[in-house]
Write a protein that holds these residues in place. Structure first.
Motif, short mmCIF file in Angstrom:
data_model
loop_
_atom_site.label_atom_id
_atom_site.label_comp_id
_atom_site.label_asym_id
_atom_site.label_seq_id
_atom_site.Cartn_x
_atom_site.Cartn_y
_atom_site.Cartn_z
N GLY A 142 13.70 -52.29 42.54
CA GLY A 142 14.36 -52.33 43.83
C GLY A 142 13.85 -51.18 44.68
O GLY A 142 13.76 -50.04 44.21
N TYR A 143 13.50 -51.48 45.93
CA TYR A 143 12.97 -50.45 46.83
C TYR A 143 13.42 -50.69 48.26
O TYR A 143 13.93 -51.76 48.58
N GLN A 144 13.21 -49.70 49.09
CA GLN A 144 13.41 -49.84 50.53
C GLN A 144 12.25 -49.19 51.25
O GLN A 144 11.65 -48.24 50.75
N ARG A 145 11.95 -49.73 52.42
CA ARG A 145 10.88 -49.18 53.25
C ARG A 145 11.54 -48.31 54.32
O ARG A 145 12.22 -48.81 55.21
N ARG A 146 11.37 -47.02 54.17
CA ARG A 146 11.87 -46.04 55.14
C ARG A 146 11.37 -44.67 54.72
O ARG A 146 10.59 -44.56 53.77
N GLU A 147 11.83 -43.66 55.38
CA GLU A 147 11.43 -42.31 55.00
C GLU A 147 12.01 -42.01 53.62
O GLU A 147 13.19 -42.23 53.36
N ALA A 148 11.15 -41.54 52.75
CA ALA A 148 11.59 -41.25 51.38
C ALA A 148 12.53 -40.06 51.37
O ALA A 148 12.40 -39.14 52.19
N PRO A 149 13.48 -40.05 50.45
CA PRO A 149 14.37 -38.89 50.33
C PRO A 149 13.60 -37.69 49.82
O PRO A 149 12.55 -37.84 49.20
N PRO A 150 14.11 -36.49 50.05
CA PRO A 150 13.40 -35.28 49.62
C PRO A 150 13.56 -35.00 48.12
O PRO A 150 14.13 -34.00 47.72
N ILE A 151 13.06 -35.92 47.32
CA ILE A 151 13.09 -35.76 45.87
C ILE A 151 11.66 -35.48 45.44
O ILE A 151 10.74 -36.22 45.81
N SER A 152 11.45 -34.44 44.66
CA SER A 152 10.09 -34.03 44.30
C SER A 152 9.34 -35.11 43.53
O SER A 152 8.13 -35.22 43.65
N ASP A 153 10.05 -35.94 42.78
CA ASP A 153 9.37 -36.99 42.02
C ASP A 153 9.78 -38.39 42.49
O ASP A 153 9.88 -39.32 41.70
N ALA A 154 10.00 -38.54 43.81
CA ALA A 154 10.38 -39.83 44.37
C ALA A 154 9.32 -40.87 44.01
O ALA A 154 8.12 -40.62 44.11
N LEU A 155 9.76 -42.02 43.57
CA LEU A 155 8.87 -43.11 43.18
C LEU A 155 8.45 -43.86 44.43
O LEU A 155 9.29 -44.38 45.17
N THR A 156 7.16 -43.90 44.71
CA THR A 156 6.66 -44.66 45.85
C THR A 156 5.78 -45.79 45.34
O THR A 156 5.05 -45.63 44.35
N LEU A 157 5.87 -46.91 46.00
CA LEU A 157 5.20 -48.13 45.56
C LEU A 157 4.20 -48.61 46.59
O LEU A 157 4.39 -48.42 47.79
N GLN A 158 3.17 -49.29 46.10
CA GLN A 158 2.28 -50.05 46.97
C GLN A 158 2.55 -51.51 46.61
O GLN A 158 2.20 -51.95 45.50
N VAL A 159 3.22 -52.23 47.51
CA VAL A 159 3.66 -53.59 47.24
C VAL A 159 2.78 -54.56 48.03
O VAL A 159 2.66 -54.44 49.25
N ALA A 160 2.18 -55.52 47.34
CA ALA A 160 1.34 -56.54 47.98
C ALA A 160 2.23 -57.56 48.70
O ALA A 160 3.44 -57.61 48.50
N ARG A 161 1.60 -58.40 49.50
CA ARG A 161 2.34 -59.42 50.25
C ARG A 161 3.15 -60.36 49.34
O ARG A 161 4.21 -60.83 49.72
N ASP A 162 2.62 -60.63 48.16
CA ASP A 162 3.31 -61.53 47.24
C ASP A 162 4.41 -60.83 46.44
O ASP A 162 5.07 -61.45 45.62
N GLY A 163 4.60 -59.52 46.68
CA GLY A 163 5.64 -58.77 46.01
C GLY A 163 5.17 -57.99 44.80
O GLY A 163 5.91 -57.18 44.24
N ARG A 164 3.93 -58.23 44.38
CA ARG A 164 3.39 -57.53 43.20
C ARG A 164 3.19 -56.06 43.53
O ARG A 164 2.71 -55.70 44.60
N VAL A 165 3.58 -55.19 42.61
CA VAL A 165 3.39 -53.75 42.77
C VAL A 165 1.99 -53.43 42.24
O VAL A 165 1.71 -53.64 41.06
N ASN A 166 1.13 -52.91 43.13
CA ASN A 166 -0.25 -52.60 42.77
C ASN A 166 -0.45 -51.14 42.37
O ASN A 166 -1.42 -50.81 41.70
N ASP A 167 0.45 -50.27 42.83
CA ASP A 167 0.31 -48.85 42.53
C ASP A 167 1.69 -48.22 42.55
O ASP A 167 2.56 -48.61 43.34
N ILE A 168 1.87 -47.24 41.69
CA ILE A 168 3.13 -46.48 41.60
C ILE A 168 2.76 -45.02 41.58
O ILE A 168 1.93 -44.59 40.78
N ARG A 169 3.39 -44.25 42.47
CA ARG A 169 3.15 -42.81 42.51
C ARG A 169 4.47 -42.07 42.47
O ARG A 169 5.49 -42.59 42.91
N LEU A 170 4.41 -40.87 41.99
CA LEU A 170 5.58 -40.00 41.95
C LEU A 170 5.38 -38.85 42.92
O LEU A 170 4.37 -38.15 42.83
N GLY A 171 6.33 -38.66 43.85
CA GLY A 171 6.27 -37.55 44.78
C GLY A 171 5.15 -37.64 45.78
O GLY A 171 4.67 -36.62 46.27
#
Length: 181
Positions: free
Chosen positions: A66-95
């Motif tokens: 589950g994710y939202q598209r907006r400014e990430a919260p100020p968490i040092s290891d916030a999980l950020t995703l690269q989501v393709a058009r079909d919904g597949r997650v292509n990349d996951i980064r921390l912070g």
């Protein structure tokens, strides 16, 4: 719905989500449910879990984040995703998302089959890996079908005194109050 403690038996300190999941292995093993929805306690929202679970099943995903598209919260290891058009997650980064930038950030909300969760947890623990996000999600982004589910409901991520204050200020908006309650 079960609320499970984020720590092991006895006076053990929190050593990561993997350690917490290992501590509830007997509960998981004896559960008759096919799916598990894990949700972090620092995210406040009125999320429709039925829609989330149905989106997970419909996508054929092995794991849904589950994710939202907006400014990430100020968490040092916030999980950020690269989501393709079909919904597949292509990349996951921390912070990775910088302050003031909009990105797809994870809400600490995960859906998967119970047997997959137990297998991934056991595998990570056997390698002394205790971070679910780094040692399971990032590690398997190319080998598992991981999909994103954009949570449409209002959510607030409470990770600091400022975010707690902002979430309370948001409640002054009748629309936010109606969405949350």
């Amino acid at each position: 719905l079960y609320f499970l403690p984020p720590h092991g038996a006895g006076d053990q300190m929190y050593a990561g989500r993997i350690a917490s999941l290992l501590s509830i292995t007997p509960f998981l093993r004896n559960s008759r449910e096919e799916y598990v929805i894990m949700s972090d306690c620092h995210v406040v929202g009125n999320i429709d879990y039925e829609l989330l679970l149905q989106a997970h099943i419909d996508s054929g995903a092995e794991i849904t984040i589950g994710y939202q598209r907006r400014e990430a919260p100020p968490i040092s290891d916030a999980l950020t995703l690269q989501v393709a058009r079909d919904g597949r997650v292509n990349d996951i980064r921390l912070g990775y998302c910088h302050e003031g930038c909009e990105c797809d950030f994870g809400l600490g909300l995960y859906v998967m089959r119970k047997d997959l969760l137990m297998s991934l947890t056991s595998e990570a623990a056997s390698r002394n890996q205790m971070s679910f996000e780094r040692d399971v999600l990032q590690r398997h982004v190319d080998t598992l079908r991981i999909y994103g589910y954009e949570v449409p409901e209002y959510t607030a991520v409470i990770c600091s005194l400022n975010s707690y204050f902002q979430a309370n200020m948001d409640l002054l908006d009748p629309g936010v109050r109606a969405a949350l309650f």
